[in-house]
Design an enzyme around this catalytic site. Structure first.
Site: not given
Ligand code: FBP
Length: 253
Positions: A136, A167, A169, A193, A221-222
């Site tokens: 990220y 993983k 975006k 996600g 997740g969400r």
């Molecule tokens: P989601 O599908 O809910 O976005 O989950 C994926 C994820 O990578 C989780 O593993 C992690 O906790 C979250 O998104 C991180 O979210 P953000 O990008 O808001 O920090």
């Protein structure tokens, strides 16, 4: 990674948000990790992702496990840094087939996370476990974390650091994601996600785009456990990801 794949595709249920975001993401049902464990089974997920604490208390062995071995809260402001919270050995004892680790690339602290992931990846491979990284790009230096060149950079980092899967975006269009997948080489790419989309169709279209671009699957997740019908949503995603159906077909049934 093979234990997480069917027809070379995987659908992972992410539930590390309790640490990353706090219970603000949750409702009366999904605040309970036991509900998520059942959902992972009923939804026929390829794997479930927990932090150590949840895995120790709730993991039932019915779905392959990824233990997230680092993490942080969103209470701390400034340049993001997520350090190791669980050893690879402990993750293996709990039953994990893979470890997960977030690297905030672009953060002033990225070198600490690169160093730590390097060690964790070696330990995981010694124990025949996969090493999955959430890459990220974040921090003051990153203006737009879904810009195509930033997403492709994240994918490439996964390859450079020795991950088995990365993983990342979704950058918003198939062509950009294709380049990201290409940049990741032999590393399996999972779309992350993100917050709940405006509609199920919108979300499924994004996932379809990622698959058409060559993604191995989705870690979500969400968009599942915040759905009004999480099992139905999980089955729709399974039809899309594992059975490679269209959005329309996935939503039918
Ligand atoms: P989601 O599908 O809910 O976005 O989950 C994926 C994820 O990578 C989780 O593993 C992690 O906790 C979250 O998104 C991180 O979210 P953000 O990008 O808001 O920090």
């Amino acid at each position: 990674m093979n234990v997480f794949l069917t027809k070379n595709r995987g659908l992972l249920l992410a539930y590390d948000q309790g640490l990353e975001h706090g219970p603000t993401d949750f409702n009366e049902k999904n605040v309970d990790p036991a509900f998520i464990m059942n959902l992972a089974v009923e939804g026929r997920f390829s794997g479930v992702i927990f932090q150590k604490g949840l895995a120790e208390k709730y993991y039932d062995g019915k779905v392959p496990l990824i233990v997230k071995v680092n993490g942080k809260t969103n209470l701390v402001k400034g340049e993001p840094l997520a350090r190791q919270l669980c050893s690879v050995k402990r993750a293996a004892e709990i039953g994990a087939k893979a470890v997960g680790y977030t690297i905030f690339a672009g953060s002033a602290h990225e070198s600490l996370m690169f160093e730590e992931f390097g060690r964790i990846q070696e330990e995981a491979h010694r124990l025949n476990m996969a090493a999955v990284t959430w890459v990220y790009p974040r921090g003051a230096a990153i203006k737009n974390d879904t810009a195509p060149e930033i997403v492709a950079y994240a994918a490439r980092i996964g390859l450079e650091v020795g991950a088995d899967a990365v993983k990342i975006k979704y950058p918003g269009d198939v062509e950009s994601f294709k380049w990201a997948v290409k940049s990741a080489g032999k590393v399996k790419v999972f779309m992350s996600g993100g917050p709940k989309a405006a509609s199920e169709t919108d979300f499924l279209k994004q996932v379809r785009g990622a698959l058409d671009a060559g993604a191995t699957g989705l870690a979500v997740g969400r968009n599942v456990w915040q759905s009004s019908d999480p099992v139905r949503m999980a089955h729709a995603l399974r039809r899309l990801v594992i059975e490679n159906r269209s959005v329309k077909e996935a939503l039918r049934a």
